[in-house]
Design a protein around this motif. Structure first.
Motif, PDB file in Angstrom:
ATOM      1  N   GLU A  67       7.482  -1.602 -10.478  1.00 12.99           N
ATOM      2  CA  GLU A  67       6.173  -0.818 -10.754  1.00 12.99           C
ATOM      3  C   GLU A  67       5.056  -1.617 -11.569  1.00 12.99           C
ATOM      4  O   GLU A  67       5.693  -2.286 -12.612  1.00 12.99           O
ATOM      5  N   SER A 116      -1.876  -0.115 -12.319  1.00 11.59           N
ATOM      6  CA  SER A 116      -3.081  -0.606 -12.324  1.00 11.59           C
ATOM      7  C   SER A 116      -3.838  -0.448 -13.805  1.00 11.59           C
ATOM      8  O   SER A 116      -3.893   0.397 -14.580  1.00 11.59           O
ATOM      9  N   ALA A 132       0.868  -1.153  -0.046  1.00  7.97           N
ATOM     10  CA  ALA A 132      -0.142   0.144   0.088  1.00  7.97           C
ATOM     11  C   ALA A 132       0.967   1.426  -0.020  1.00  7.97           C
ATOM     12  O   ALA A 132       0.620   2.128  -0.780  1.00  7.97           O
ATOM     13  N   GLN A 133       1.914   1.314   0.970  1.00 10.44           N
ATOM     14  CA  GLN A 133       2.886   2.261   0.948  1.00 10.44           C
ATOM     15  C   GLN A 133       3.827   2.558  -0.462  1.00 10.44           C
ATOM     16  O   GLN A 133       3.698   3.725  -1.072  1.00 10.44           O
ATOM     17  N   LYS A 148       2.327   1.787  -3.529  1.00  9.77           N
ATOM     18  CA  LYS A 148       1.347   2.302  -4.380  1.00  9.77           C
ATOM     19  C   LYS A 148       1.011   3.878  -4.099  1.00  9.77           C
ATOM     20  O   LYS A 148       0.904   4.337  -5.153  1.00  9.77           O
ATOM     21  N   GLU A 149       1.136   4.108  -2.694  1.00 11.48           N
ATOM     22  CA  GLU A 149       0.998   5.522  -2.698  1.00 11.48           C
ATOM     23  C   GLU A 149       2.195   6.368  -3.197  1.00 11.48           C
ATOM     24  O   GLU A 149       2.055   7.334  -3.899  1.00 11.48           O
ATOM     25  N   LEU A 150       3.691   5.856  -2.926  1.00  7.64           N
ATOM     26  CA  LEU A 150       4.565   6.466  -3.298  1.00  7.64           C
ATOM     27  C   LEU A 150       4.629   6.543  -4.841  1.00  7.64           C
ATOM     28  O   LEU A 150       5.043   7.825  -5.516  1.00  7.64           O
ATOM     29  N   SER A 151       4.351   5.474  -5.575  1.00 12.61           N
ATOM     30  CA  SER A 151       4.384   5.462  -6.832  1.00 12.61           C
ATOM     31  C   SER A 151       3.142   6.554  -7.495  1.00 12.61           C
ATOM     32  O   SER A 151       3.579   7.129  -8.617  1.00 12.61           O
ATOM     33  N   ASP A 152       2.205   6.751  -7.012  1.00 10.79           N
ATOM     34  CA  ASP A 152       1.106   7.559  -7.505  1.00 10.79           C
ATOM     35  C   ASP A 152       1.432   8.866  -7.353  1.00 10.79           C
ATOM     36  O   ASP A 152       1.429   9.977  -8.223  1.00 10.79           O
ATOM     37  N   ARG A 153       2.367   9.251  -6.068  1.00 16.70           N
ATOM     38  CA  ARG A 153       3.003  10.630  -6.013  1.00 16.70           C
ATOM     39  C   ARG A 153       3.896  10.931  -7.202  1.00 16.70           C
ATOM     40  O   ARG A 153       4.037  11.641  -7.578  1.00 16.70           O
ATOM     41  N   ARG A 154       4.553   9.860  -7.427  1.00 20.27           N
ATOM     42  CA  ARG A 154       5.775   9.938  -8.312  1.00 20.27           C
ATOM     43  C   ARG A 154       5.356  10.088  -9.561  1.00 20.27           C
ATOM     44  O   ARG A 154       5.789  11.105 -10.532  1.00 20.27           O
ATOM     45  N   VAL A 191       0.699  -0.708  -8.948  1.00 22.36           N
ATOM     46  CA  VAL A 191       1.608   0.453  -8.620  1.00 22.36           C
ATOM     47  C   VAL A 191       1.589   1.229  -9.915  1.00 22.36           C
ATOM     48  O   VAL A 191       1.691   0.707 -10.887  1.00 22.36           O
TER      49      VAL A 191
END
Length: 224
Positions: A144, A147, A9-10, A12-18, A105
């Motif tokens: 990565e 989705s 989950a972390q 995924k969140e970092l990848s979205d931010r990136r 991710v």
């Protein structure tokens, strides 16, 4: 160290931010290119005065933002690498159950050489491991999986280590560049790949193809 699900989950969140950073960098870079100055073009005329044909203040703001965003991108990538190592460590603990397919991710990335892998179907067959065989020496890790991509739908997992793809192995010169070339040269055709998943070799059939996202397969490889 958290649970595998928490780590995913972390990630995924970092990848979205990136991915958001990459989008903003692309937008700002496009503005600079449209203005014809890029990151290094002169903003003063021959007499040393600010150019009147461009918005000097906006260009300086975009350049500064791109530098800041690039540094933030590098920091996020380092955080993701730490979490990925933790995820590998969890999977190697005695008695640890093989995790479910990694949370998708968001992809990405313009950074280095990216390539995704699309499995034509969800089936992968374990193969006998031959110790010391060069074919089983990984050259990159999947860091990565986008989705909704072919790779995610097929079940390619975060942390899979790529040992061969369309004949490209660790001994191939310029491995990731060779993978990128193989993707382009085999669009719409199934190719053979071999990954290590939790230390066990797994043979897969992947088909590079167009879909709604970036690349032909929708995942990213980080060199080892």
């Amino acid at each position: 160290m958290g649970s595998a699900d928490a780590l995913k989950a972390q990630l995924k969140e970092l990848s979205d931010r990136r991915a958001a950073l990459e989008l903003e960098v692309a937008q700002r870079s496009a503005r600079l290119e449209t203005a014809g100055v890029g990151m290094g073009g002169a903003l003063v005329d021959g007499e040393g005065f600010p150019r009147a044909d461009v918005d000097v203040a906006a260009i300086r703001a975009d350049r500064h933002a791109i530098i800041t965003l690039t540094n933030d991108h590098k920091a996020l990538t380092r955080q993701m690498e730490v979490l990925l190592h933790q995820l590998h460590a969890l999977s190697s603990l005695p008695g640890a159950a093989a995790p479910q397919p990694a949370a998708a991710v968001a992809a990405r990335p313009p950074p280095p050489v990216a390539s995704g892998q699309h499995m034509a179907n969800g089936s992968g067959s374990p193969i006998a491991h031959q110790a010391g065989h060069s074919l089983h020496q990984p050259f990159a890790v999947v860091d990565e999986v986008t989705s909704g991509s072919p790779a995610a739908a097929a079940g390619l997992q975060l942390g899979d280590q790529m040992c061969s793809f369309a004949g490209v192995t660790q001994q191939t010169a310029g491995t990731l560049q060779a993978v990128a070339a193989a993707l382009q040269g085999n669009e719409g055709r199934a190719v053979e790949a071999l990954v290590l998943r939790h230390g066990a070799p797994l043979a897969l059939q992947l088909t590079p193809q167009r879909w709604g996202g970036r690349g032909l397969l929708g995942c990213h490889l980080r060199p080892l």
